[in-house]
Design a protein around this motif. Structure first.
Motif, PDB file in Angstrom:
ATOM      1  N   HIS A 210      -4.888  18.414  28.624  1.00 54.49           N
ATOM      2  CA  HIS A 210      -5.517  19.279  29.624  1.00 54.49           C
ATOM      3  C   HIS A 210      -6.574  18.512  30.426  1.00 54.49           C
ATOM      4  O   HIS A 210      -7.267  17.624  29.912  1.00 54.49           O
ATOM      5  CB  HIS A 210      -6.183  20.481  28.943  1.00 54.49           C
ATOM      6  N   HIS A 226      -4.051  19.592  35.438  1.00 53.12           N
ATOM      7  CA  HIS A 226      -4.676  20.677  34.680  1.00 53.12           C
ATOM      8  C   HIS A 226      -4.039  20.750  33.288  1.00 53.12           C
ATOM      9  O   HIS A 226      -4.731  20.985  32.289  1.00 53.12           O
ATOM     10  CB  HIS A 226      -4.536  21.998  35.427  1.00 53.12           C
ATOM     11  N   THR A 227      -2.721  20.541  33.245  1.00 53.63           N
ATOM     12  CA  THR A 227      -2.014  20.361  31.975  1.00 53.63           C
ATOM     13  C   THR A 227      -0.971  19.266  32.186  1.00 53.63           C
ATOM     14  O   THR A 227      -0.486  19.058  33.299  1.00 53.63           O
ATOM     15  CB  THR A 227      -1.286  21.635  31.496  1.00 53.63           C
ATOM     16  N   GLU A 287       3.871  18.280  34.621  1.00 55.74           N
ATOM     17  CA  GLU A 287       2.481  18.369  35.060  1.00 55.74           C
ATOM     18  C   GLU A 287       2.219  19.776  35.568  1.00 55.74           C
ATOM     19  O   GLU A 287       3.036  20.358  36.285  1.00 55.74           O
ATOM     20  CB  GLU A 287       2.180  17.345  36.148  1.00 55.74           C
ATOM     21  N   ASN A 288       1.089  20.326  35.130  1.00 51.48           N
ATOM     22  CA  ASN A 288       0.691  21.668  35.555  1.00 51.48           C
ATOM     23  C   ASN A 288       1.807  22.693  35.327  1.00 51.48           C
ATOM     24  O   ASN A 288       2.045  23.578  36.146  1.00 51.48           O
ATOM     25  CB  ASN A 288       0.266  21.654  37.032  1.00 51.48           C
TER      26      ASN A 288
END
Length: 325
Positions: A210, A226-227, A287-288
């Motif tokens: 994260h 963000h993740t 991603e995200n």
């Protein structure tokens, strides 16, 4: 467009090409073919290069261990359709680079006196004729040749500066002309060469991180995850199993991560297996919450770096284990 792929003898395109090679050699060598073919088995070969022209298998080559200093080049072939396009030279150069990274200081080879074009190719690429070696001693129709690869000091200097060059490229040269790859190859000094696809990775034990920022040298944030989801480089290498006959020489081993845009990053063995950094290097594919699309299908990141940009490899194509001489 020419493209070189490092693989192993089981690769179907390599098998296809050497079947054509054997038919051609049988026609050229005649009665001598039975004698020569016994030395062309792939049993002891672990390093194979296949070159493609517009995704068509065009040529191949391989090398195997001959001595602590010498790799023997074997199974060189270019399909007649693609001759004269630089295929054989690309195969040979890729084999030499791979051999040097594997710790060899020279390449040797044998060809037939009847294969004048092959002899000319090798001479053009820096090979010199030598007395016949091993099983070819006394064989009048064999031509043996040798090429010294970069000397130890040069190899060490290149390895020492690759990381610095990669950093400079990151900040100075726009990354263009990258090709999206659908798989990542794990090659080099490994017992089990691997090929990972998205589907394969999703079936393994993955990690979700994260709030990772990709930061440039001036502190500018170039991207934010963000993740992110992926698999650790350490676990990939554990699965491939690094070939290390002398464990006391761990410090000589290093890992190359290369993107299809030629951007390259290095990690030392100690950094991955004997340092906290090793638990923070990931091959990520999401991603995200979504599959990666803008930067290829695979990205390598090191979340432990203060400045994360230089070791942020996009369009990851190859992970290779190598060793200093």
């Amino acid at each position: 467009m020419l493209r070189a792929v490092r693989t192993n003898p089981a690769h179907p395109d390599f098998q296809l090409l050497i079947s054509r090679l054997d038919k051609e050699l049988q026609s050229i060598n005649g009665d001598d073919h039975a004698f020569l073919s016994q030395f062309n088995q792939t049993t002891d070969i672990k390093h194979v290069v296949v070159v493609y022209v517009d995704d068509q298998p065009a040529g191949c080559g391989a090398f195997k261990h001959y001595s602590s200093a010498e790799a023997e080049v074997k199974r060189m072939y270019t399909d007649p359709t693609f001759r004269g396009q630089g295929v054989a030279t690309m195969v040979l150069n890729e084999l030499e680079t791979w051999a040097a990274a594997s710790g060899y200081s020279a390449c040797i080879l044998e060809t037939s006196i009847k294969l004048t074009s092959a002899v000319a190719l090798y001479k053009k690429n820096g090979y010199k004729q030598t007395p016949n070696y091993g099983q070819y001693v006394g064989v009048s129709f064999s031509v043996c040749m040798k090429k010294d690869l970069k000397d130890d000091d040069t190899i060490k200097a290149v390895i020492a500066t690759l990381a610095a060059i990669a950093v400079l490229l990151f900040f100075m040269i726009p990354q263009v002309s990258a090709q999206v790859t659908t798989q990542v190859e794990v090659t080099g000094l490994v017992e089990h060469p691997l090929t990972y696809s998205i589907d394969h990775l999703q079936g393994l034990k993955t990690f979700t991180g994260h709030d990772l920022k990709i930061v440039g040298a001036k502190g500018d944030v170039r991207k934010t995850f963000h993740t992110y989801k992926g698999i650790s480089l350490k676990s990939i290498l554990d699965s491939a199993k690094i070939v290390m006959p002398q464990p006391k020489e761990k410090g000589k081993y290093y890992i190359i991560v290369k993107g299809s845009d030629s951007y390259t990053v290095l990690y030392s063995w100690n950094e991955i297996f004997n340092n906290p950094t090793g638990t923070h290097v990931y091959l990520i594919f999401e991603e995200n919450g979504k599959p990666i699309t803008d930067d290829g299908r695979f990205v390598m990141i090191c979340s432990n770096d203060n400045i994360t940009g230089p070791r942020h490899v996009k369009w990851v194509q190859r992970i290779e284990v190598a060793r200093l001489p």
